[in-house]
Design a protein around this motif. Structure first.
Motif, PDB file in Angstrom:
ATOM      1  N   CYS A 260       0.840  -1.197   0.000  1.00  0.00           N
ATOM      2  CA  CYS A 260       0.000   0.000   0.000  1.00  0.00           C
ATOM      3  C   CYS A 260       0.876   1.248   0.000  1.00  0.00           C
ATOM      4  O   CYS A 260       1.776   1.383   0.835  1.00  0.00           O
ATOM      5  CB  CYS A 260      -0.905  -0.005   1.227  1.00  0.00           C
ATOM      6  SG  CYS A 260      -1.985   1.422   1.351  1.00  0.00           S
ATOM      7  N   VAL A 261       0.603   2.145  -0.928  1.00  0.00           N
ATOM      8  CA  VAL A 261       1.234   3.470  -0.947  1.00  0.00           C
ATOM      9  C   VAL A 261       0.189   4.460  -0.457  1.00  0.00           C
ATOM     10  O   VAL A 261      -0.823   4.688  -1.124  1.00  0.00           O
ATOM     11  CB  VAL A 261       1.710   3.859  -2.353  1.00  0.00           C
ATOM     12  CG1 VAL A 261       2.303   5.275  -2.343  1.00  0.00           C
ATOM     13  CG2 VAL A 261       2.735   2.867  -2.871  1.00  0.00           C
ATOM     14  N   VAL A 262       0.409   5.007   0.737  1.00  0.00           N
ATOM     15  CA  VAL A 262      -0.556   5.948   1.294  1.00  0.00           C
ATOM     16  C   VAL A 262      -0.225   7.367   0.833  1.00  0.00           C
ATOM     17  O   VAL A 262       0.678   7.589   0.045  1.00  0.00           O
ATOM     18  CB  VAL A 262      -0.612   5.846   2.836  1.00  0.00           C
ATOM     19  CG1 VAL A 262      -1.097   4.483   3.275  1.00  0.00           C
ATOM     20  CG2 VAL A 262       0.753   6.155   3.464  1.00  0.00           C
ATOM     21  N   GLY A 263      -0.969   8.333   1.355  1.00  0.00           N
ATOM     22  CA  GLY A 263      -0.786   9.730   0.986  1.00  0.00           C
ATOM     23  C   GLY A 263      -1.941  10.238   0.146  1.00  0.00           C
ATOM     24  O   GLY A 263      -2.078   9.852  -1.014  1.00  0.00           O
ATOM     25  N   HIS A 264      -2.785  11.086   0.754  1.00  0.00           N
ATOM     26  CA  HIS A 264      -3.900  11.643  -0.016  1.00  0.00           C
ATOM     27  C   HIS A 264      -3.999  13.156   0.148  1.00  0.00           C
ATOM     28  O   HIS A 264      -5.089  13.726   0.173  1.00  0.00           O
ATOM     29  CB  HIS A 264      -5.219  10.921   0.288  1.00  0.00           C
ATOM     30  CG  HIS A 264      -5.658  10.935   1.717  1.00  0.00           C
ATOM     31  ND1 HIS A 264      -6.516   9.974   2.227  1.00  0.00           N
ATOM     32  CD2 HIS A 264      -5.414  11.798   2.741  1.00  0.00           C
ATOM     33  CE1 HIS A 264      -6.760  10.244   3.494  1.00  0.00           C
ATOM     34  NE2 HIS A 264      -6.112  11.351   3.822  1.00  0.00           N
ATOM     35  N   GLU A 265      -2.840  13.766   0.254  1.00  0.00           N
ATOM     36  CA  GLU A 265      -2.718  15.218   0.164  1.00  0.00           C
ATOM     37  C   GLU A 265      -1.644  15.475  -0.893  1.00  0.00           C
ATOM     38  O   GLU A 265      -0.480  15.711  -0.584  1.00  0.00           O
ATOM     39  CB  GLU A 265      -2.325  15.823   1.515  1.00  0.00           C
ATOM     40  CG  GLU A 265      -3.378  15.624   2.592  1.00  0.00           C
ATOM     41  CD  GLU A 265      -3.000  16.256   3.929  1.00  0.00           C
ATOM     42  OE1 GLU A 265      -3.905  16.494   4.731  1.00  0.00           O
ATOM     43  OE2 GLU A 265      -1.794  16.519   4.158  1.00  0.00           O
ATOM     44  N   ILE A 266      -2.064  15.416  -2.149  1.00  0.00           N
ATOM     45  CA  ILE A 266      -1.131  15.346  -3.279  1.00  0.00           C
ATOM     46  C   ILE A 266      -1.143  16.643  -4.065  1.00  0.00           C
ATOM     47  O   ILE A 266      -2.207  17.177  -4.394  1.00  0.00           O
ATOM     48  CB  ILE A 266      -1.523  14.185  -4.211  1.00  0.00           C
ATOM     49  CG1 ILE A 266      -1.472  12.842  -3.473  1.00  0.00           C
ATOM     50  CG2 ILE A 266      -0.631  14.140  -5.447  1.00  0.00           C
ATOM     51  CD1 ILE A 266      -2.111  11.689  -4.240  1.00  0.00           C
ATOM     52  N   ALA A 267       0.045  17.152  -4.375  1.00  0.00           N
ATOM     53  CA  ALA A 267       0.167  18.314  -5.263  1.00  0.00           C
ATOM     54  C   ALA A 267       1.349  18.106  -6.191  1.00  0.00           C
ATOM     55  O   ALA A 267       2.342  17.469  -5.829  1.00  0.00           O
ATOM     56  CB  ALA A 267       0.340  19.602  -4.463  1.00  0.00           C
ATOM     57  N   GLY A 268       1.231  18.642  -7.395  1.00  0.00           N
ATOM     58  CA  GLY A 268       2.316  18.516  -8.366  1.00  0.00           C
ATOM     59  C   GLY A 268       1.959  19.188  -9.669  1.00  0.00           C
ATOM     60  O   GLY A 268       1.092  20.075  -9.730  1.00  0.00           O
ATOM     61  N   THR A 269       2.615  18.744 -10.721  1.00  0.00           N
ATOM     62  CA  THR A 269       2.449  19.338 -12.055  1.00  0.00           C
ATOM     63  C   THR A 269       1.792  18.325 -12.979  1.00  0.00           C
ATOM     64  O   THR A 269       2.205  17.162 -13.035  1.00  0.00           O
ATOM     65  CB  THR A 269       3.807  19.761 -12.628  1.00  0.00           C
ATOM     66  OG1 THR A 269       4.428  20.696 -11.732  1.00  0.00           O
ATOM     67  CG2 THR A 269       3.643  20.411 -13.992  1.00  0.00           C
ATOM     68  N   VAL A 270       0.779  18.772 -13.690  1.00  0.00           N
ATOM     69  CA  VAL A 270       0.072  17.907 -14.632  1.00  0.00           C
ATOM     70  C   VAL A 270       0.978  17.603 -15.821  1.00  0.00           C
ATOM     71  O   VAL A 270       1.514  18.513 -16.466  1.00  0.00           O
ATOM     72  CB  VAL A 270      -1.233  18.567 -15.118  1.00  0.00           C
ATOM     73  CG1 VAL A 270      -1.924  17.699 -16.164  1.00  0.00           C
ATOM     74  CG2 VAL A 270      -2.166  18.830 -13.936  1.00  0.00           C
ATOM     75  N   THR A 271       1.150  16.314 -16.115  1.00  0.00           N
ATOM     76  CA  THR A 271       2.019  15.902 -17.216  1.00  0.00           C
ATOM     77  C   THR A 271       1.255  15.245 -18.362  1.00  0.00           C
ATOM     78  O   THR A 271       1.791  15.089 -19.455  1.00  0.00           O
ATOM     79  CB  THR A 271       3.093  14.912 -16.713  1.00  0.00           C
ATOM     80  OG1 THR A 271       2.441  13.804 -16.072  1.00  0.00           O
ATOM     81  CG2 THR A 271       4.041  15.596 -15.732  1.00  0.00           C
ATOM     82  N   LYS A 272      -0.017  14.874 -18.108  1.00  0.00           N
ATOM     83  CA  LYS A 272      -0.797  14.211 -19.155  1.00  0.00           C
ATOM     84  C   LYS A 272      -2.270  14.350 -18.817  1.00  0.00           C
ATOM     85  O   LYS A 272      -2.662  14.249 -17.650  1.00  0.00           O
ATOM     86  CB  LYS A 272      -0.407  12.732 -19.224  1.00  0.00           C
ATOM     87  CG  LYS A 272      -1.053  11.932 -20.348  1.00  0.00           C
ATOM     88  CD  LYS A 272      -0.551  10.472 -20.324  1.00  0.00           C
ATOM     89  CE  LYS A 272      -1.184   9.641 -21.426  1.00  0.00           C
ATOM     90  NZ  LYS A 272      -0.712   8.225 -21.402  1.00  0.00           N
ATOM     91  N   VAL A 273      -3.088  14.608 -19.824  1.00  0.00           N
ATOM     92  CA  VAL A 273      -4.538  14.663 -19.622  1.00  0.00           C
ATOM     93  C   VAL A 273      -5.226  13.888 -20.730  1.00  0.00           C
ATOM     94  O   VAL A 273      -4.758  13.826 -21.871  1.00  0.00           O
ATOM     95  CB  VAL A 273      -5.071  16.115 -19.586  1.00  0.00           C
ATOM     96  CG1 VAL A 273      -4.485  16.890 -18.415  1.00  0.00           C
ATOM     97  CG2 VAL A 273      -4.811  16.838 -20.891  1.00  0.00           C
ATOM     98  N   GLY A 274      -6.379  13.295 -20.393  1.00  0.00           N
ATOM     99  CA  GLY A 274      -7.163  12.579 -21.375  1.00  0.00           C
ATOM    100  C   GLY A 274      -7.970  13.520 -22.251  1.00  0.00           C
ATOM    101  O   GLY A 274      -8.114  14.715 -21.966  1.00  0.00           O
ATOM    102  N   LYS A 275      -8.527  12.986 -23.299  1.00  0.00           N
ATOM    103  CA  LYS A 275      -9.288  13.784 -24.266  1.00  0.00           C
ATOM    104  C   LYS A 275     -10.525  14.424 -23.652  1.00  0.00           C
ATOM    105  O   LYS A 275     -11.020  15.440 -24.149  1.00  0.00           O
ATOM    106  CB  LYS A 275      -9.698  12.903 -25.445  1.00  0.00           C
ATOM    107  CG  LYS A 275      -8.528  12.410 -26.294  1.00  0.00           C
ATOM    108  CD  LYS A 275      -9.009  11.477 -27.403  1.00  0.00           C
ATOM    109  CE  LYS A 275      -7.837  10.948 -28.223  1.00  0.00           C
ATOM    110  NZ  LYS A 275      -8.298   9.984 -29.262  1.00  0.00           N
ATOM    111  N   ASN A 276     -11.024  13.831 -22.575  1.00  0.00           N
ATOM    112  CA  ASN A 276     -12.256  14.341 -21.960  1.00  0.00           C
ATOM    113  C   ASN A 276     -11.994  15.316 -20.817  1.00  0.00           C
ATOM    114  O   ASN A 276     -12.931  15.725 -20.132  1.00  0.00           O
ATOM    115  CB  ASN A 276     -13.093  13.169 -21.441  1.00  0.00           C
ATOM    116  CG  ASN A 276     -13.461  12.190 -22.521  1.00  0.00           C
ATOM    117  OD1 ASN A 276     -13.629  12.576 -23.677  1.00  0.00           O
ATOM    118  ND2 ASN A 276     -13.584  10.908 -22.169  1.00  0.00           N
TER     119      ASN A 276
END
Length: 348
Positions: A62-78
């Protein structure tokens, strides 16, 4: 060898075991997805409960951590709410159906079909969810929020669970000018309670079982401090508070001690989730004091966006201490010892 469909995360492989850097698969890509290169990930009490299997069984690794911030590197068409290069984050909820009564009325955080947690859960496609103690996160667009330009990732990430957990119910129950908000427990959640109640325009009474945190509570912005172990002080605050935000309490908690401090039609808001149960409540107690008991499960993305707008406008800052991501085990040790004042953030 890693590839574009794997992450490197600090995974727990079993209860009472240290976290180890582990290569794991990212969620199978769909056109509603967003991928984030993680820069900052807050440590939350939920992470510890999950590592310890205190609430329910954990699916290891299990990888925990649900306060996540960063840079968007990929987005879907929708995806239209963020684009590649934007700074964005995600909190404890990663998916909701988007179609039920709750989702279509701004409460997707309590989706009728059940939400998917950011870690220790399963995506609708069958893949395991992994959290923010990692280099990447990939998931559905719905709970991804854009971070305002003048808010750092370090500050924003802490807001996406600890912050919204305190902010959302205060806003939902109309805390503001004219309100007197008591904040029980001056810790990671409670410090946000003080900060946001004050930012919303309320008078704030910090509540703790000793005077140990008096000075820091006032430094956070509380107008007054109430030692809840002092009978005379509790009597003084009888029928004073419009809201109590309970962010933490001890096993000696009793309804009879706290409900008298609420005004008629006052709201006791619980956001504390200990591994033990609150005592039974006498129904007549709520009737005779004419008060409301409420809970709150994090917040919907609309509430997180509203919160971050307020953070941006009022230059609100969490109290944060940072650790390099590869010192996660040391950070967790400090967290267990109660050392944070008031949030720990892991940085890549």
């Amino acid at each position: 060898m890693s590839d574009s469909n794997t992450l490197h995360g600090w995974a727990c492989h079993g209860r009472d075991q240290p976290l180890k850097l582990t290569e794991l698969p990212l969620k199978t890509w769909e056109e509603d997805d967003v991928e984030i290169q993680i820069t900052d990930s807050g440590i939350c009490g939920s992470d510890i409960h999950t590592l310890d299997e205190g609430w329910f069984p954990t699916k290891f690794p299990c990888v925990v951590g649900h306060e996540i911030a960063g840079t968007v590197t990929k987005v879907g068409k929708n995806v239209t709410k963020v684009k590649v290069g934007d700074r964005a984050g995600v909190g404890p909820i990663a998916w909701a159906c988007g179609e039920c009564e709750a989702c279509t009325h701004g409460t997707s955080n309590v989706c009728d079909r059940g939400f998917v947690g950011t870690y220790n859960d399963t995506w609708p496609c069958g893949d395991t969810t992994y959290g923010g103690y990692a280099d990447k996160w990939r998931g559905n667009k719905h709970f991804v929020v854009k971070i305002p330009d003048n808010v750092t990732n370090e500050n924003a990430c802490t807001m996406l669970c600890g912050g919204i957990t305190s902010y959302a119910p205060l806003k939902r129950w109309h805390a503001g000018p004219g309100s007197v908000v008591g904040v029980m427990g001056i810790g990671g959640l409670g410090h946000f309670g003080v900060i946001f109640a004050k930012a919303l325009g309320a008078k704030v009474v910090a509540m703790s079982h000793s005077d140990k945190k008096r000075d820091v509570a006032l430094e956070l912005g509380a107008d007054e401090f109430l030692n809840t172990s002092d009978d005379a002080q509790m009597e003084k605050y009888k029928k004073t508070l419009t809201h109590i935000l309970c962010t933490g309490t001890g096993k000696d908690f009793t309804w009879e001690r706290y409900l008298p401090t609420l005004r008629p039609n006052g709201v006791f808001i619980n956001v504390s989730a200990p591994e033990w149960n609150f005592p039974e409540v006498k129904p007549l107690l709520f009737i005779m004091y004419q008060v409301i008991f409420a809970g709150s499960a994090s917040g919907a993305p609309e509430e997180s966006e509203d919160m971050l707008k307020l953070v941006s406008e009022k230059n609100i800052k969490a109290w944060v201490e940072t650790y390099p991501m590869d010192q996660v085990n040391e950070a967790i040790e400090g967290f267990r010892a109660g050392k944070p004042r008031f949030r720990y953030v892991l940085k890549n």
